[in-house]
Design an enzyme around this catalytic site. Structure first.
Site, PDB file in Angstrom:
ATOM      1  N   LYS A  83       0.868  -1.172   0.000  1.00  0.00           N
ATOM      2  CA  LYS A  83       0.000   0.000   0.000  1.00  0.00           C
ATOM      3  C   LYS A  83       0.907   1.224   0.000  1.00  0.00           C
ATOM      4  CE  LYS A  83      -4.540   0.968   0.734  1.00  0.00           C
ATOM      5  NZ  LYS A  83      -5.764   0.241   0.464  1.00  0.00           N
ATOM      6  N   LYS A 186     -21.483   3.662  -4.062  1.00  0.00           N
ATOM      7  CA  LYS A 186     -21.220   2.865  -5.265  1.00  0.00           C
ATOM      8  C   LYS A 186     -21.474   1.381  -4.998  1.00  0.00           C
ATOM      9  CE  LYS A 186     -17.024   4.646  -5.789  1.00  0.00           C
ATOM     10  NZ  LYS A 186     -17.012   5.738  -4.789  1.00  0.00           N
TER      11      LYS A 186
HETATM   12  N1  LIG Z   1     -15.563   0.628  -4.055  1.00  0.00           N
HETATM   13  C1  LIG Z   1     -14.858  -0.461  -3.849  1.00  0.00           C
HETATM   14  O1  LIG Z   1     -14.457  -1.159  -4.795  1.00  0.00           O
HETATM   15  C2  LIG Z   1     -14.534  -0.914  -2.442  1.00  0.00           C
HETATM   16  C3  LIG Z   1     -13.707  -2.034  -2.263  1.00  0.00           C
HETATM   17  C4  LIG Z   1     -13.429  -2.486  -0.958  1.00  0.00           C
HETATM   18  C5  LIG Z   1     -13.966  -1.783   0.119  1.00  0.00           C
HETATM   19  N2  LIG Z   1     -14.744  -0.683  -0.089  1.00  0.00           N
HETATM   20  C6  LIG Z   1     -15.286   0.019   1.085  1.00  0.00           C
HETATM   21  O2  LIG Z   1     -16.711  -0.050   1.057  1.00  0.00           O
HETATM   22  C7  LIG Z   1     -17.284   1.139   1.574  1.00  0.00           C
HETATM   23  C8  LIG Z   1     -18.222   1.746   0.526  1.00  0.00           C
HETATM   24  O3  LIG Z   1     -17.470   2.029  -0.649  1.00  0.00           O
HETATM   25  P1  LIG Z   1     -18.110   2.867  -1.857  1.00  0.00           P
HETATM   26  O4  LIG Z   1     -17.151   2.744  -2.977  1.00  0.00           O
HETATM   27  O5  LIG Z   1     -19.533   2.477  -2.034  1.00  0.00           O
HETATM   28  O6  LIG Z   1     -18.019   4.330  -1.239  1.00  0.00           O
HETATM   29  P2  LIG Z   1     -18.978   5.566  -1.553  1.00  0.00           P
HETATM   30  O7  LIG Z   1     -18.260   6.759  -1.029  1.00  0.00           O
HETATM   31  O8  LIG Z   1     -19.451   5.545  -2.963  1.00  0.00           O
HETATM   32  O9  LIG Z   1     -20.280   5.270  -0.639  1.00  0.00           O
HETATM   33  C9  LIG Z   1     -20.333   5.428   0.741  1.00  0.00           C
HETATM   34  C10 LIG Z   1     -21.748   5.871   1.057  1.00  0.00           C
HETATM   35  O10 LIG Z   1     -21.893   5.896   2.480  1.00  0.00           O
HETATM   36  C11 LIG Z   1     -22.635   7.050   2.816  1.00  0.00           C
HETATM   37  N3  LIG Z   1     -22.373   7.378   4.227  1.00  0.00           N
HETATM   38  C12 LIG Z   1     -21.312   8.037   4.752  1.00  0.00           C
HETATM   39  N4  LIG Z   1     -21.461   8.148   6.083  1.00  0.00           N
HETATM   40  C13 LIG Z   1     -22.625   7.546   6.397  1.00  0.00           C
HETATM   41  C14 LIG Z   1     -23.324   7.335   7.614  1.00  0.00           C
HETATM   42  N5  LIG Z   1     -22.840   7.765   8.774  1.00  0.00           N
HETATM   43  N6  LIG Z   1     -24.498   6.673   7.556  1.00  0.00           N
HETATM   44  C15 LIG Z   1     -25.003   6.232   6.381  1.00  0.00           C
HETATM   45  N7  LIG Z   1     -24.384   6.401   5.209  1.00  0.00           N
HETATM   46  C16 LIG Z   1     -23.222   7.061   5.217  1.00  0.00           C
HETATM   47  C17 LIG Z   1     -22.187   8.093   1.834  1.00  0.00           C
HETATM   48  O11 LIG Z   1     -23.115   9.153   1.731  1.00  0.00           O
HETATM   49  C18 LIG Z   1     -22.069   7.283   0.557  1.00  0.00           C
HETATM   50  O12 LIG Z   1     -23.276   7.282  -0.170  1.00  0.00           O
HETATM   51  C19 LIG Z   1     -16.105   2.033   1.956  1.00  0.00           C
HETATM   52  O13 LIG Z   1     -15.822   1.824   3.321  1.00  0.00           O
HETATM   53  C20 LIG Z   1     -14.962   1.497   1.118  1.00  0.00           C
HETATM   54  O14 LIG Z   1     -13.705   1.726   1.719  1.00  0.00           O
HETATM   55  C21 LIG Z   1     -15.047  -0.247  -1.336  1.00  0.00           C
END
Ligand SMILES: NC(=O)c1ccc[n+]([C@@H]2O[C@H](COP(=O)([O-])OP(=O)(O)OC[C@H]3O[C@@H](n4cnc5c(N)ncnc54)[C@H](O)[C@@H]3O)[C@@H](O)[C@H]2O)c1
Length: 360
Positions: A83, A186
């Protein structure tokens, strides 16, 4: 400019190499952590974040790179764990020269480390980094990349959730189960689609009005609640944290009504002791780094030239891996995360050992 490979006391963290990178003109200060290359080149994203101090940046990269080694091992990838962190406010200092300077440091490692997106970096940034380095993945589709990794992340979480459901209810089908999703970003959006298709009832929450409006318009059958506190206290069978880390804390776990937890958010356990509280309450936790590996599976596939179907097949295997981990945990009377760690360590040791059979 300088590269420093720290070998002062590698036994204290177990990392193979830690590289400090600096380019004064562009303001670049980065640290690349390579925890292990036992299974192949280290792979993990670049976090661009305004850390309070160099110590905080170092602690984060050491922690994150170690986590990637375990995640990649369990995902069955031929990649070790690494990382990188860029220390600074991306809003203030991100620029083409800075990203390209960073790319040259990545290139200088000759393929021991492949980078990708993380918090604060996006596919467009990886396209820029890739102008200086061959060891970049998570690029845009136009530049030969796989694009948005949330598609397979959500698919993998769905598979992990099915395996956990099977362990608890004897069937992987989520039909008729009530699944609570915190975070309709997402990943959460794609996951909602898979669950509805499988016949589950979805109840969800998000802090973003835009995310809520999208959900209302796309999936009117989803029940939306005010906040995460209301979601976890409601009558749900499965809880899926898909927003931020630390979702499973001392306020949430005691009131949680779900029997299964499987979600995308990284580092869901707020502290190590919380897993014991989950076990005591009879709640099955599918470790986050097992079920959310679909994203890294997607970017790893890009290294060979992206093939969606091949990557999806591998992400589907998260079902089998989760099943095996939960079975092992049951058999050995340990928490699922401990069973997952053992499995990852075994693969790193058994496959990594083969490198002692020299080819030339
Ligand atoms: N996108 C990926 O490929 C991926 C891969 C592994 C892990 N993750 C993890 O999964 C999680 C989601 O990823 P993502 O890509 O969908 O991110 P994203 O930023 O698109 O979505 C996160 C969502 O959570 C909402 N949110 C934030 N705080 C909140 C709260 N207190 N209560 C309710 N909703 C809240 C935001 O408004 C947003 O819509 C993250 O923790 C990310 O690190 C993502």
């Amino acid at each position: 400019m300088g590269v420093f490979a720290s070998t002062d006391d590698p036994s204290s963290t177990g990392h193979e190499q830690v590289v400090f990178c600096q380019d004064k003109q562009t303001g670049l200060k980065a640290i690349i952590g390579i925890y292990s290359t036992a299974l192949g080149p280290a792979l993990g994203g670049t976090r661009f974040y305004p850390y309070a101090s160099e110590e905080a940046a170092l602690a984060d990269v050491l922690d994150l790179s170690r986590g990637m080694a375990y995640k990649n091992a369990l995902a069955g990838l031929d990649h070790g764990g690494g990382k990188a962190v860029i220390w600074g406010d991306p809003e203030q200092i991100k620029s083409e020269p800075l990203l390209r300077a960073y790319g040259r440091f990545v290139e200088s490692l000759n393929g021991r480390y492949y980078t990708a997106c993380d918090v604060g970096t996006y596919v467009a940034d990886m396209d820029v980094v890739a102008r200086e380095s061959r060891f970049v993945t998570g690029r845009s589709v136009e530049h030969g990349g796989a694009g948005d990794s949330s598609v397979l992340t959500a698919w993998g979480v769905f598979q992990g959730m099915r395996a956990a459901a099977e362990q608890v209810w004897g069937t992987p089908a989520l039909k008729g189960r009530r699944v609570g999703i915190a975070g309709l970003g997402k990943v959460g959006k794609h996951l909602t689609g898979h669950l509805i298709e499988d016949g589950a009832e979805v109840v969800a929450t998000d802090v973003s009005a835009k995310a809520l409006a999208w959900t209302r318009a796309t999936y009117p059958q989803v029940e939306l609640v005010d906040d995460t506190a209301a979601l976890v206290a409601s009558d749900i069978d499965v809880y899926s944290p898909c927003a931020l880390g630390g979702a499973l804390d001392d306020d949430t776990v005691p009131v949680l009504r779900a029997k299964v937890i499987a979600g995308a958010a990284n580092n869901q356990l707020a502290h190590p002791g919380i897993e014991k509280v989950l076990a005591d309450r009879g709640i099955l936790y599918a470790p986050d780094y097992v079920v959310n590996a679909g994203g890294v599976i997607q970017v790893a596939d890009e290294v060979q030239g992206f093939n969606f179907e091949r990557a999806k097949l591998r992400a589907t295997k998260i079902y089998d891996t989760t099943r095996e981990i939960l079975r092992l945990a049951d058999q050995e009377g340990v928490p699922p995360a401990a069973a997952a760690d053992r499995l990852a360590e075994r693969r790193m040791a058994d496959v990594g050992r083969l490198r002692t059979i020299h080819l030339r």
